[in-house]
Each structure stands twice: as C-alpha cells, then as structure tokens.
Design a protein around this motif. Structure first.
Motif, short mmCIF file in Angstrom:
data_model
loop_
_atom_site.label_atom_id
_atom_site.label_comp_id
_atom_site.label_asym_id
_atom_site.label_seq_id
_atom_site.Cartn_x
_atom_site.Cartn_y
_atom_site.Cartn_z
N GLY A 142 46.45 25.74 46.88
CA GLY A 142 46.98 26.89 47.57
C GLY A 142 46.45 27.20 48.85
O GLY A 142 47.05 27.86 49.65
N ASP A 189 45.97 25.50 51.63
CA ASP A 189 47.04 24.80 52.70
C ASP A 189 48.25 25.59 52.92
O ASP A 189 48.56 26.02 54.05
N GLU A 190 48.71 25.95 51.65
CA GLU A 190 50.01 26.86 51.78
C GLU A 190 49.89 28.19 52.16
O GLU A 190 50.61 28.65 53.04
N TYR A 233 48.86 22.37 56.34
CA TYR A 233 49.63 21.10 56.71
C TYR A 233 50.12 20.76 58.05
O TYR A 233 50.55 21.75 58.72
N TYR A 236 53.35 22.45 59.16
CA TYR A 236 53.61 23.84 59.68
C TYR A 236 53.19 23.72 61.11
O TYR A 236 53.92 24.56 61.77
N GLN A 262 56.15 27.98 55.25
CA GLN A 262 55.31 28.21 54.14
C GLN A 262 55.94 28.59 53.04
O GLN A 262 55.84 28.42 51.79
N TYR A 263 57.05 29.59 53.06
CA TYR A 263 57.82 30.18 52.17
C TYR A 263 58.46 28.96 51.19
O TYR A 263 58.54 29.24 50.14
N ASP A 301 57.41 26.11 50.77
CA ASP A 301 56.49 25.45 50.00
C ASP A 301 56.02 26.55 48.88
O ASP A 301 55.67 26.04 47.73
N PHE A 302 55.86 27.88 48.96
CA PHE A 302 55.56 28.60 48.05
C PHE A 302 56.61 28.71 46.86
O PHE A 302 56.37 28.73 45.64
N TRP A 341 57.23 23.57 46.35
CA TRP A 341 56.11 22.51 46.39
C TRP A 341 54.94 23.02 45.63
O TRP A 341 54.26 22.42 44.89
N LEU A 342 54.47 24.18 45.80
CA LEU A 342 53.22 24.72 45.03
C LEU A 342 53.44 24.88 43.53
O LEU A 342 52.79 24.37 42.84
#
Length: 583
Positions: A361, A363-364, A369, A372, A428-429, A431-432, A435-436
């Motif tokens: 978490g 990185d996110e 990354y 980004y 980021q969103y 990925d949240f 991906w996360l």
C-alpha cells in the motif's frame, strides 16, 4: 485473522451440520486454533479461528445483547477507543470484534465508518432473519458469495464454496479475460461463474436466501492539506506512527517483512519506535541469479535497531517446489511474481510469529510507481492515467478473443470525470479500486493464511490513505522519483535507509528459471486443454522459446504458464508438480 462462512436458506430449507462441516474443513488453514458454529431455522454460520487478541474468551460466534450473532475475520485496531466511547455496552469479552456488535446495534451499516481495521464479517439478527455481510473499505480481507434459487452461501475463499458443493467451478469468461490481461480479475466477478466477490466497503443485507439491499462505503474521506512542507513531514509522522501503533496490538508475537525498500524501511523505523529492540525481521533474496540483492541494506537497517533478523534464500529449486503450492493457495488467482517469495517468507516466519507487518500500500498511497510519474506529464509527452494494454496484447493472432478485458477500468475512468481529482490522484484511485484489493492484498492474504499467519498493512489504513491521497501532487511524485514526502520523512527519522538512493524494485527472477526449462514448459503447457483455447501449439512453442533472448516475452509466458497450472488445480482438480512439467 480467521475463516468465516455460512448459508442463508430460502423458506422451507434449514441448515445442518452436514452442510456446514465441509466449509469448516475447507477453511481450517485460515483458523487452526479452533472453530465454532451457529444454526437456527434459516441461517447457519461457521468460524475457524486464528487466535491473535483475547486468546481466552475471543472465540466465535460472538453474541450481542439484542440476540445478534457475529462471525468476523480480521482485526479492529481501534477497538479499545471504541469500547471507551461506548462504555455502557455490556461487553462480554476482550475481543476486538465485539465492538462490531455494539456499534451495529446503535448505528447499523453506518457503524463501518467508525471502524479502523481490516475485516470481513457476517452479522445475523434472528428477530428479523436479516443476515448482513460486510467487507472493509480497502478490501484487505476477502469475502465471496454464491446465490441460487435455494440459498445464499458465503465464505472467506471461493473454493470453500466449491468443495462444500454449494457452487460449481465453471469458468466466468469475462473474469478469465481480465486475469490473462491484468493478472487479476476486477470488481465482483471471480474466475468462477457462480461465485461473486463482496466489493471493498460493500454491505449486503440478506433475508431468507435473497439479497434485499446493498450499499457501499468509500475508503477515502477528503482531507484539507496545507502547503508547508515541514508541517507535512511532522503530520506524516503523527499519522504513520498512530497507524503502526494500532497495528501492533496483539496478544501473540509479530514480525516484519523487510525488503530494504522505502515502505518496509519506514515500517521498521516505526515498529522499533513502539516495540524497541528484538523485533523479528525477515528478508529474502535470490542467490545465483542476476537479480540485485538488497538484503545487505536490509540487514544493516535491522542491526541498527537491534532487530532479530532472518535472511532467507529463494532458489530455482524453491521455484519448482513451491509454485504448485502457491497456485493451490490462490483459488482467486493473482498472477504476481511476488507471490513466490511472499509464500516462502510466510512459511519461515510461521515458525516464530503469528502476525507479520508488511509494506503493501505504500506505493499506492504515496505515489511510488513510475506510472504515477507518467500521469504527471502532459499528454504530448506521454502523460496518461491508464496504460490501456494487456499482457497478451504482445501475442498476435491469439485463438481467444479478449475484447472487453478492461471494461471495468474504463468504467472507473468514466466515473473519475465526475470527481475533482488531479491526474495523479486519478491514477492512484484506479489502483485503490482495482490493483490494490484484487492483486496485492489478495496475494498477501492467501500466502500468509496458507501458513496460519495474519498479515497487517499499516499503509492501508483510512487515516494514512486519506492523508497520502489528498497530499498536493508535488509532495508525492516528480518526473523522476516518487514517494517524495515519505523519503523526506525517512531522511529525518531513519537516514540509514538511504531514502534518496535509486531503488531497483523487488524483482523476482522468474524469467531466468523458466528460460532454463523453456522447452519442457512449452511442451507441457501446449499439451494442456486450457492452453489450447488460447494459443496454437506453434504460438506456444514460439512464446516460451523466445524467453531466452527476449525479456518482453517473460510476462506473457509466465501468465500462460501460471493460468495453465491454476486451471489444472482448481478447475480440473488435477494439480501438476515439477516432475510432471519437467518430465
């Protein structure tokens, strides 16, 4: 950390121990310390326990003063504060999960906004026959369900439903397309057609086997951030320190996965602040390969805080011996190289501890990354929030049509047009949301629970995540480096971590190990029924042979190989081992 499952029947059917016991057996690895049952005329619940807090009286199901029944998987880190706020409730145990009962009684589904933790739970109210299923807003803990004409059944892992003969293992084509292109599947769809995921933050209200209502809670609450950088460093210290302190609440020993990177270095510094010397740390490397080994820095940092440090090797033999076990553990598949070392670290750590802290978490939350950094660029210089290419796009003339594999992500991008986020926050969103929960956190859950170990992720915390997400962009990422504020914090509080040095990333040399046996893998993969619907035998041979001189072929070859192993294990029920593959 535990396993939960249950059944809500339509009128005319009732639960039996015969129906519930296969669920208990299938989830025993998640809760080796005991199990419990509840049954009435329409609902049956089971719980397999991994004892972490309140070892003596924390067994489940737990019962509320109004007759409600709870089975929960996870930890409520702020349970002490919540109990103090609601002191008049007649708590019967010291279990962190019992606060769910008291707050649900007062606030219903809105009680989730008070909880700081990771959780998936089932709460049953016998008076109304309502069963509520809920999952934490980040999706740290898993929960799956299947809906039929006779019942709704749920479990912490999808194969528990299959093994209990409550759902079939028929494939869901859309989820398989996502898996092959993204290396995980998204939203509610799993690779099993009959089995759905509860979404992060979702609450289902079930009555007599039917879903009557659903709602969802957002993970990120808006925060106003100031502009003074020094204030941000001190604010970050307060927020991170609070999260780590909460995440260390445990009645059993805990340790840390220490890679030598920025995220785990921050965890080490803060865990030492709250724990002192003697913390158990675990690092892994790949001797005899071309992969850069950061264990030297990890050991240096560990020794600087007088940690009890463990160095672990992961070899080519480990790859072949552990890969089938990793595949077996991931019934909801994640085709991630990092699952291999995570699985072995959990195996080693399980000999000493029952709880492990990890840097997932970071990185996110703090924009680590490279994608980004790309999001910050103007479009004319390649700026974008989503790559738009899948893994198997590199293979021309495939047999299978993978159209629609990124529909869910495109829907998210469309939704983001309504939100006042920066391009970086939009990346980021995504990925949240995808991906996360569906890659990183699923991988951590399956690898650790396979060994009866609980994983904790202080970066994936509602206070930390909101702080990081709503930071001004320039405090997170630039064109050449990410996690700026976190690096600045390390420079002030833990400079031995060398926070501004160029990090190489934690790469697993799967390509080297597969290339050494590319011919055998190609023959075996090409002979499997699951592969024959994806590639021709000629394409398969060419793909694996190219691995020896073309690095771009490694990830597509790995995805095809892993998917073939997963299909053999979870669809055909015929797991393959190294002896069969290598001949």
């Amino acid at each position: 950390m535990c396993g939960i499952a249950g059944i809500s029947y339509r009128e005319g059917n009732s639960p039996t121990l015969k129906a519930l016991k296969p669920l208990t057996a299938a989830l025993a690895h998640r809760g080796p310390d005991g199990d419990g049952y509840f049954m009435d005329e329409t609902v049956g619940l089971i719980h397999t326990r991994l004892s972490i807090i309140d070892l003596g009286t924390g067994g489940q199901p737990l019962y509320g003063e109004n007759g409600s029944v709870l089975v929960a998987n996870g930890e409520i880190y702020n349970h002490l504060e919540l109990k103090e706020l609601f002191g008049q409730y007649p708590y019967k145990t010291h279990s962190d999960s019992e606060v769910i009962l008291s707050y649900w009684q007062r606030y219903g589904a809105e009680s989730l906004k008070y909880l700081r933790g990771m959780y998936a739970f089932a709460l049953y109210e016998p008076k109304t026959k309502d069963l509520f299923l809920a999952r934490d807003p980040f999706g740290i803990k898993p929960l799956y369900y299947t809906l039929t004409k006779d019942y709704l059944a749920f479990a912490s892992e999808p194969m528990a439903l299959v093994k209990a003969e409550l759902a079939s293992n028929e494939l869901c084509p859309q989820a398989v397309h996502e898996l092959l292109q993204l290396r995980f599947s998204t939203c509610e769809n799993t690779p099993f057609l009959d089995i759905k995921r509860l979404l992060p933050g979702e609450v289902l209200q079930v009555r007599e086997g039917s879903i009557v209502k659903r709602c969802c809670h957002e993970a990120l609450k808006p925060m106003h951030m100031g502009e003074a950088e020094t204030d941000h460093i001190e604010d970050l210290d307060v927020v991170l320190s609070s999260s780590v302190q909460c995440h260390l609440r445990s009645d059993v020993p805990y340790g840390l996965f220490l890679s030598g990177g920025i995220d785990s270095s921050a965890m080490l510094a803060l865990m030492h602040r709250h724990h002192g010397p003697g913390l158990k740390t675990y690092s892994i490397g790949f001797p005899g390969t071309q992969q850069h080994d950061e264990r030297g820095l990890a050991a240096k940092m560990a020794h600087s805080v007088e940690a009890n440090h463990h160095d672990v090797d992961f070899t080519q033999d480990d790859f072949w011996n552990l890969l089938p076990k990793v595949v077996a553990a991931h019934d909801d598949p994640v085709i991630d190289f990092a699952a291999l070392p995570t699985f072995k670290l959990a195996m080693v750590a399980s000999e000493d501890v029952k709880v492990v802290v990890s840097g997932e978490g970071g990185d996110e939350v703090f924009a680590g990354y490279r994608r980004y950094q790309r999001a910050l660029r103007p479009k004319i210089l390649g700026g974008r929030i989503w790559r738009g290419k899948g893994v198997l796009d590199a293979i021309p003339n495939k047999i299978i049509d993978l159209d629609g594999w990124d529909d869910a992500i495109q829907d998210t991008i469309l939704d983001l047009k309504k939100r006042k986020f920066t391009a970086l926050q939009k990346a980021q969103y995504i990925d949240f949301k995808h991906w996360l929960p569906n890659d990183l956190l699923t991988k951590l859950d399956r690898c650790l629970m396979a060994h009866g170990v609980e994983g904790r992720t202080p970066f994936v915390d509602k206070e930390v995540a909101a702080f990081g997400f709503f930071l001004p962009d320039h405090h997170k990422a630039g064109w050449s480096q990410g996690k700026k504020l976190l690096r600045d914090w390390l420079a002030k509080y833990f400079p031995i971590s060398a926070p501004y040095a160029k990090k190489r990333g934690f790469n697993v040399p799967v390509g080297e190990w597969m290339a050494a046996a590319s011919g055998q893998i190609a023959r075996w993969v090409g002979s499997q029924e699951s592969t024959q619907t994806l590639l021709s035998n000629e394409q398969c041979q060419r793909l694996f042979c190219r691995m020896q001189h073309d690095k771009k072929s490694v990830i597509p070859a790995w995805v095809i190989f892993y998917y073939t192993l997963w299909h053999r294990t979870h669809i055909q029920g015929k797991p393959a081992d190294a002896k069969e593959i290598l001949g």
